[in-house]
Design a protein around this motif. Structure first.
Motif, mmCIF file in Angstrom:
data_model
loop_
_atom_site.group_PDB
_atom_site.id
_atom_site.type_symbol
_atom_site.label_atom_id
_atom_site.label_comp_id
_atom_site.label_asym_id
_atom_site.label_seq_id
_atom_site.Cartn_x
_atom_site.Cartn_y
_atom_site.Cartn_z
ATOM 1 N N PRO A 363 0.801 -1.232 0.000
ATOM 2 C CA PRO A 363 0.000 0.000 0.000
ATOM 3 C C PRO A 363 0.827 1.272 0.000
ATOM 4 O O PRO A 363 0.265 2.356 -0.177
ATOM 5 N N ALA A 364 2.148 1.166 0.195
ATOM 6 C CA ALA A 364 2.995 2.356 0.159
ATOM 7 C C ALA A 364 3.019 3.005 -1.218
ATOM 8 O O ALA A 364 3.482 4.145 -1.365
ATOM 9 N N ALA A 365 2.492 2.319 -2.238
ATOM 10 C CA ALA A 365 2.463 2.890 -3.592
ATOM 11 C C ALA A 365 1.274 3.815 -3.805
ATOM 12 O O ALA A 365 1.153 4.411 -4.884
ATOM 13 N N ASP A 366 0.398 3.964 -2.809
ATOM 14 C CA ASP A 366 -0.806 4.778 -2.996
ATOM 15 C C ASP A 366 -0.482 6.207 -3.394
ATOM 16 O O ASP A 366 -1.070 6.754 -4.329
ATOM 17 N N VAL A 387 11.391 11.085 -5.741
ATOM 18 C CA VAL A 387 10.707 9.809 -5.522
ATOM 19 C C VAL A 387 9.518 10.058 -4.604
ATOM 20 O O VAL A 387 9.498 11.028 -3.834
ATOM 21 N N VAL A 388 8.538 9.162 -4.672
ATOM 22 C CA VAL A 388 7.291 9.332 -3.930
ATOM 23 C C VAL A 388 6.924 8.004 -3.278
ATOM 24 O O VAL A 388 7.065 6.948 -3.900
ATOM 25 N N PHE A 389 6.436 8.052 -2.041
ATOM 26 C CA PHE A 389 5.897 6.858 -1.382
ATOM 27 C C PHE A 389 5.024 7.301 -0.220
ATOM 28 O O PHE A 389 5.215 8.394 0.339
ATOM 29 N N GLY A 390 4.058 6.469 0.147
ATOM 30 C CA GLY A 390 3.158 6.763 1.258
ATOM 31 C C GLY A 390 1.826 6.065 1.057
ATOM 32 O O GLY A 390 1.395 5.824 -0.073
ATOM 33 N N GLU A 391 1.170 5.737 2.157
ATOM 34 C CA GLU A 391 -0.139 5.086 2.119
ATOM 35 C C GLU A 391 -1.235 6.114 2.337
ATOM 36 O O GLU A 391 -1.107 7.018 3.172
ATOM 37 N N ILE A 392 -2.330 5.990 1.586
ATOM 38 C CA ILE A 392 -3.452 6.921 1.667
ATOM 39 C C ILE A 392 -4.604 6.232 2.394
ATOM 40 O O ILE A 392 -5.024 5.136 2.006
ATOM 41 N N SER A 393 -5.121 6.862 3.430
ATOM 42 C CA SER A 393 -6.291 6.343 4.127
ATOM 43 C C SER A 393 -7.558 6.864 3.463
ATOM 44 O O SER A 393 -7.511 7.783 2.629
ATOM 45 N N LEU A 394 -8.701 6.297 3.825
ATOM 46 C CA LEU A 394 -9.962 6.725 3.222
ATOM 47 C C LEU A 394 -10.340 8.146 3.622
ATOM 48 O O LEU A 394 -11.140 8.785 2.938
ATOM 49 N N ARG A 399 -0.419 8.064 5.646
ATOM 50 C CA ARG A 399 0.095 7.273 6.752
ATOM 51 C C ARG A 399 1.542 6.878 6.478
ATOM 52 O O ARG A 399 1.891 6.502 5.340
ATOM 53 N N PRO A 400 2.405 6.924 7.496
ATOM 54 C CA PRO A 400 3.804 6.504 7.304
ATOM 55 C C PRO A 400 3.898 5.027 6.953
ATOM 56 O O PRO A 400 3.020 4.236 7.287
ATOM 57 N N VAL A 401 4.981 4.665 6.280
ATOM 58 C CA VAL A 401 5.209 3.285 5.868
ATOM 59 C C VAL A 401 6.522 2.800 6.478
ATOM 60 O O VAL A 401 7.337 3.591 6.957
ATOM 61 N N ALA A 402 6.713 1.502 6.452
ATOM 62 C CA ALA A 402 7.893 0.898 7.065
ATOM 63 C C ALA A 402 9.132 1.099 6.194
ATOM 64 O O ALA A 402 9.027 1.314 4.985
ATOM 65 N N GLN A 403 10.305 1.016 6.833
ATOM 66 C CA GLN A 403 11.615 1.050 6.186
ATOM 67 C C GLN A 403 11.801 2.305 5.333
ATOM 68 O O GLN A 403 12.281 2.249 4.202
ATOM 69 N N THR A 404 11.406 3.445 5.901
ATOM 70 C CA THR A 404 11.561 4.710 5.176
ATOM 71 C C THR A 404 13.024 5.000 4.886
ATOM 72 O O THR A 404 13.380 5.467 3.785
#
Length: 452
Positions: A363-366, A387-394, A399-404
């Motif tokens: 989900p970090a690709a959201d 570069v871009v990464f992160g999870e999107i909530s509804l 939301r933060p992701v692991a292994q940043t």
């Protein structure tokens, strides 16, 4: 002892029925239910007690199982560091993806490293396997070759030769004379897998089993086969791309979700040591809809390019085409963009693709997907060094992701200077990177694209 009742099994999905029917209630298939003799009626009544087993505590220390490496670093990585003795490995993949090529190269590499190896082909004649070995430059490898489908004869031969590693290609072609059904049926696959795994544990022989896959991408046959073996590997890739991904979905001796990257060449499969650089090698001038995602595959950071195209649709129902990502996740991101950010995509065709034939599951690709969609819709290209990464909530929050830290270090190693990520404490070791932290998706829409 009660007599065992006949069993009716669907050859398409493996569902069992008490009686024959023309249509399977589980999968809806027609004329796919056959009668199969049961494997066993169960143990009879015993009058003597069993022996007492030896118990130990969780605190008991035991040395880790020894491993043998093949010299193919990508394969050894997926196996968890090498081949474990007496282990059973199941390898699945689409037809023609390169399973036999990969395993022939692997068994040759193990044989050259000193293991006594045997390759049993149930789909091809020995001459065809020798022809492939000659084309791959493996004709001189000390591998014992056989072409047989009778599992009783195969196990007798293996028990006599006592090899360290046996490759069975494939389980769907093997048959046991004690099971009254055709090769490839549910009972035959289950019985053959049970015999092979039991033999591997008793004799200390490592077994690699090739399994066919269904049109849904799952290994054909009963799912109990995946529970029997120690490791389940999937060989993935797109026919139009030269890259192949070997993914571990189960591994009792190492991390799951680990991947190995190979490139299909005229001389066989070549391992890719730095897949991030290879997947981004054809990326030229920044274009609208192109975003680099910093992901994690198993324990390895991986940079891939996500491409999006948004265009007015002449159809009443706009198209949503996705390659390499979950289509349901795309629908969720489009709904969040419209409901939380006021960015409508109604009346527009949306096409999304992961470059290089990769498949992204985390989900970090959201956030990268959302940025690619916004970039294509607003015709604004992101900087080439971002570069871009992160999870999107509804709710639209990021939301933060692991292994940043690992993601940013991999991006920095490949020349990227900036990153767009959720709000979090800045990790150490990446002070030279410009990290733009965003609390929610609306902030990304307003600050990066000036929309909303």
């Amino acid at each position: 002892m009660a007599k065992a009742l006949p069993q009716f099994t669907c050859t398409a999905c493996g569902a069992t029925h008490r009686k024959w029917a023309g249509r399977c209630d589980a999968c809806g298939g027609w004329n796919c239910i056959i009668e199969e003799a049961p494997l066993s009626a169960g143990p009879g009544p015993r009058t003597t007690k069993g022996r007492q087993i030896t118990l130990s505590t969780l605190a008991d220390s035991e040395a880790p199982p020894p491993r043998r490496t093949s010299g193919i670093a990508e394969l050894d990585r997926v196996l968890g560091g090498g081949l474990v003795a007496a282990s059973a490995i199941l390898v699945g993949g689409d037809p023609g993806i390169g399973k036999s090529t990969l395993l022939l190269q692997a068994v040759a590499a193990f044989a050259n490293s000193g293991l006594n190896c045997m390759y049993i082909s149930g789909e091809e004649a020995a001459a065809q396997v020798r022809l492939r070995a000659s084309r791959l430059g493996l004709a001189q490898a000390p591998v014992q070759l056989g072409a047989e489908t009778n599992l009783r004869d195969i196990l007798t031969t293996v028990d006599s030769e006592r090899p360290d590693l046996v490759v069975i290609d494939s389980i769907q072609t093997m048959w046991l004379d004690s099971v009254d059904s055709a090769p490839g049926s549910v009972s035959q696959v289950r019985a053959a897998a049970h015999e092979l795994v039991s033999f591997a544990k008793r004799r200390g022989v490592s077994v690699i089993i090739v399994g066919h896959v269904t049109k849904e991408g799952q290994i054909a046959g009963p799912r109990v086969v995946e529970h029997m073996v120690d490791t389940v590997l999937y060989f993935e890739g797109e026919r139009g791309h030269q890259f192949r991904i070997l993914r571990a979905v189960k591994n009792r001796f190492g991390p799951a979700d680990e991947i190995g990257v190979f490139e299909m060449t005229g001389a066989g499969l070549a391992e890719v040591a730095n897949p991030s650089a290879l997947f981004l090698s054809e990326r030229g001038t920044p274009a609208p809809g192109s975003v680099v995602f910093a992901g994690i595959e198993g324990t390895r950071p991986m940079l891939t390019e996500i491409q999006a195209l948004v265009a007015p649709s002449p159809l009443g129902t706009p198209r949503r085409t996705v390659v390499g990502l979950d289509s349901a996740r795309l629908s969720t991101i489009l709904a969040v963009l419209e409901a939380r950010c006021g960015i409508p995509f109604a009346g527009m065709d949306v096409f999304l693709n992961v470059a290089g034939g990769m498949r992204v599951h985390e989900p970090a690709a959201d956030l990268a997907v959302a940025c690619a969609l916004l970039s294509a819709r607003e015709d604004i290209a992101l900087p080439a060094d971002t570069v871009v990464f992160g999870e999107i909530s509804l709710s639209g929050a990021l939301r933060p992701v692991a292994q940043t830290e690992n993601r940013l270090k991999e991006a920095q190693k490949l020349g990227f200077c900036a990153a767009i990520a959720p709000t979090l404490a800045k990790p150490s070791g990446v002070d030279e990177m410009s990290l733009r932290q965003m609390p929610d998706l609306a902030e990304v829409v307003g600050q990066i694209f000036g929309a909303g």
